[in-house]
Design a protein around this motif. Structure first.
Motif, PDB file in Angstrom:
ATOM      1  N   TYR A 140       0.818  -1.211   0.000  1.00  0.00           N
ATOM      2  CA  TYR A 140       0.000   0.000   0.000  1.00  0.00           C
ATOM      3  C   TYR A 140       0.860   1.275   0.000  1.00  0.00           C
ATOM      4  O   TYR A 140       0.357   2.365  -0.289  1.00  0.00           O
ATOM      5  N   ALA A 152      -5.672  -4.177  -3.909  1.00  0.00           N
ATOM      6  CA  ALA A 152      -5.759  -3.209  -2.821  1.00  0.00           C
ATOM      7  C   ALA A 152      -7.149  -3.119  -2.209  1.00  0.00           C
ATOM      8  O   ALA A 152      -7.325  -2.424  -1.201  1.00  0.00           O
ATOM      9  N   TRP A 155      -9.009   0.184  -0.826  1.00  0.00           N
ATOM     10  CA  TRP A 155      -7.964   1.206  -0.755  1.00  0.00           C
ATOM     11  C   TRP A 155      -7.251   1.388  -2.097  1.00  0.00           C
ATOM     12  O   TRP A 155      -6.139   1.908  -2.151  1.00  0.00           O
ATOM     13  N   SER A 504      -4.608   7.626   4.091  1.00  0.00           N
ATOM     14  CA  SER A 504      -5.676   7.201   4.998  1.00  0.00           C
ATOM     15  C   SER A 504      -6.563   8.368   5.414  1.00  0.00           C
ATOM     16  O   SER A 504      -7.752   8.190   5.678  1.00  0.00           O
ATOM     17  N   ILE A 513      -5.447   2.458   6.074  1.00  0.00           N
ATOM     18  CA  ILE A 513      -4.732   1.333   5.462  1.00  0.00           C
ATOM     19  C   ILE A 513      -4.380   0.325   6.555  1.00  0.00           C
ATOM     20  O   ILE A 513      -3.856   0.696   7.611  1.00  0.00           O
TER      21      ILE A 513
END
Length: 576
Positions: A140, A152, A155, A504, A513
């Protein structure tokens, strides 16, 4: 016949009743309201591990029960310790020790005046998922590539920071041209990348692979390279190593960082579009790179010989540059205000580079330089990316005993074991049983780096006390601490939700995350001037807040995740 059937039925009911009686007292249903005054590892414990919970500020409590979450019957009853005053946390506590419970299952701890703890498990490989998450967190942090939804999940994000046409800052010594330097990991909550703090954590990740090479296999992380026949762990590490190789100048020296002039706002990566520069060169960056690249040579030589030799040649060239430039301290130019990662004492960097190059080449010139001064085994909290690399050199040498004289090996072994003994003694005497009483910036990584020293002592001399201390360090970062949080995002029942991490904060998703560890309590509280509010008169162990602006206590960083992954992976291999 009917009477016989009835008799069997009554006997069955009697047996069931006796079994329920053996299980202990039945407790009220788990209503998902858990007490913050019961602090324990929110993930769980290995069956044969020491298992302790800390009960905070309760008067009159004497007993506790461990309750099976499925049946809601107690499976273990115990007595709480006498109340103890812990200065570091500013608390009066009692200890619930349930180490004798070894049966696998999902449990909660119950105390009459408090109710239930957060749930936890007892099982083999209990830390497997948080270990995987701590490594996947590096995916990430990738830049110069889109994070696709397939890998992912929610995210996912667009490609950002291609870094394929980066300008040279005047401090680089270059006046024209551009550098093609894509890839790598974002260093922390910001969008810059640094050679010192790229090489150091990558070296820790590589060290774990050298010691436990079969832990993570292909298809274990669900990353774009999954299915290519190579360990996903190494695929992820190579993504960072590939970038580091691009930061080497033609003369062998390493540029210190690739950065915007200032930290950008709390926006998504593709929205952080400030011009980026290659900045400076320095001895620390060159030596850290040299050590890491020499280690990468050994890790990759059986997988891709050409790539491995490329790493080794780059390592030698960086080392040669450092020999000619042995005291180039990096300092931020006047107009650059991003992370400095400065250092002017290079003894530890020299030690690490000499150790890794000696092991990889067998050339005695590196061994000679290693032994020119006494070995330093003292662990100092806060040194982190400036000093800890000497330990990485020591671990590498100890893992390659056959390359050393018995005198050097025994000296290194004795030093590591004596330092581990000091750390174990400290952890046995401190609040929450962590080997740390000095809470500086990134204190969670200090806890974990100290645990790495103890773990390597265990590899040399498998004393149970060493393994227990490492397990309790993991307990600490996973919830058995004065904040009551599991510091790893997404793992545990009470985890940080507002980490200092731009993606985030800006992605519109409630959860940050996953798999990233927050820096932890920091008695310096350097971000108070920026509006961060800590608990009033907070003792050292409570100098932490789950607030996005708190870069001093709640930021994430790749060199904090690397010791986390090491310790979790070590325990997954050694806690049998």
């Amino acid at each position: 016949m009917r009477n016989k059937v009835l008799g069997v039925g009554l006997l069955t009911l009697l047996i069931i009743g006796l079994c329920i009686g053996c299980a202990g007292k039945q407790f009220p249903p788990d209503d998902n309201e858990y007490s913050d005054q019961i602090r324990l590892n929110q993930i769980g414990y290995y069956p044969n591990a020491v298992k302790k919970a800390v009960i905070v500020e309760v008067k009159g409590a004497t007993d506790f029960s461990i309750v099976d979450r499925k049946t809601m019957y107690s499976v273990f009853e115990g007595k709480l310790s006498e109340q103890i005053s812990w200065e570091l946390s500013g608390e009066k506590v009692q200890i619930a020790n349930f180490s004798d419970l070894t049966k696998t299952g999902k449990y909660i701890l119950y105390i009459d005046c408090l109710g239930y703890s957060y749930p936890f498990e007892i099982r083999n490989n209990v830390l497997d998922q948080v270990f995987l998450g701590s490594v996947k967190a590096m995916y990430y942090q990738r830049m110069s590539t889109p994070l696709e939804e397939e890998f992912a999940g929610k995210w996912h994000r667009p490609m950002a920071h291609p870094d394929d046409n980066v300008s040279y800052h005047p401090s680089s010594g270059r006046n024209e041209g551009f550098l093609n330097s894509p890839g790598g990991w974002y260093d922390a909550g910001d969008y810059n990348k640094y050679v010192v703090n790229g090489s150091f954590p990558l070296g820790q990740f590589l060290s774990f692979h050298e010691q436990y090479p079969n832990t993570l296999k292909d298809n274990s992380l669900n990353i774009p390279e999954s299915g290519n026949g190579t360990s996903d762990y190494l695929d992820e590490l190579k993504y960072e190593m590939d970038w580091l190789l691009t930061m080497q100048d033609d003369d062998g020296g390493l540029f210190h960082k690739l950065t915007a002039l200032n930290f950008q706002g709390m926006v998504m990566p593709h929205e952080a579009t400030a011009k980026r520069y290659v900045v400076g060169k320095g001895t620390a960056a060159s030596l850290d790179f040299s050590a890491c690249a020499a280690k990468a040579y050994r890790v990759f030589k059986e997988i891709d010989a050409n790539y491995a030799h490329k790493c080794l040649e780059a390592s030698k060239r960086a080392y040669a540059w450092a020999l000619e430039n042995p005291d180039v301290e990096y300092l931020n130019p006047e107009i650059v205000s991003t992370g400095q990662y400065g250092d002017k004492d290079f003894l530890d960097e020299w030690f690490w580079a000499n150790a890794e190059l000696y092991i990889s080449t067998g050339e005695n010139e590196y061994l000679k330089k290693l032994t020119e001064s006494d070995f330093n085994f003292e662990f100092v909290p806060g040194d982190n990316w400036t000093k800890f690399m000497r330990f990485m050199g020591m671990f590498a040498l100890l893992d390659n005993k056959e390359t050393l004289s018995s005198q050097i090996f025994e000296s290194l072994k004795k030093g590591i074991i004596l330092e581990a003994d000091k750390l174990v003694e400290r952890s046995n005497s401190l609040a929450y049983f962590q080997p740390l009483d000095d809470f500086q910036w990134g204190s969670n990584s200090d806890v974990l780096n100290a645990a790495i020293i103890i773990a390597n002592a265990y590899r040399l001399n498998p004393k149970p006390d060493y393994l227990i201390a490492v397990q309790q360090a993991a307990d600490y970062v996973l919830g058995a601490n004065a904040t009551g949080f599991s510091f790893v995002t997404g793992y545990g029942h009470k985890t940080p939700m507002f980490i200092h991490h731009r993606q985030s904060e800006a992605d519109g998703i409630d959860e940050p995350i996953p798999g990233l560890i927050a820096g932890g309590p920091n008695f310096g509280k350097q971000d108070v001037a920026d509006g961060v509010v800590y608990p009033e008169n907070a003792p050292p162990m409570k100098s932490w807040v789950d607030q996005e602006p708190s870069y001093a206590s709640n930021e994430i960083c790749i060199n904090w995740n690397s010791p986390l992954s090491y310790i979790l992976g070590f325990l997954e291999n050694e806690s049998k």
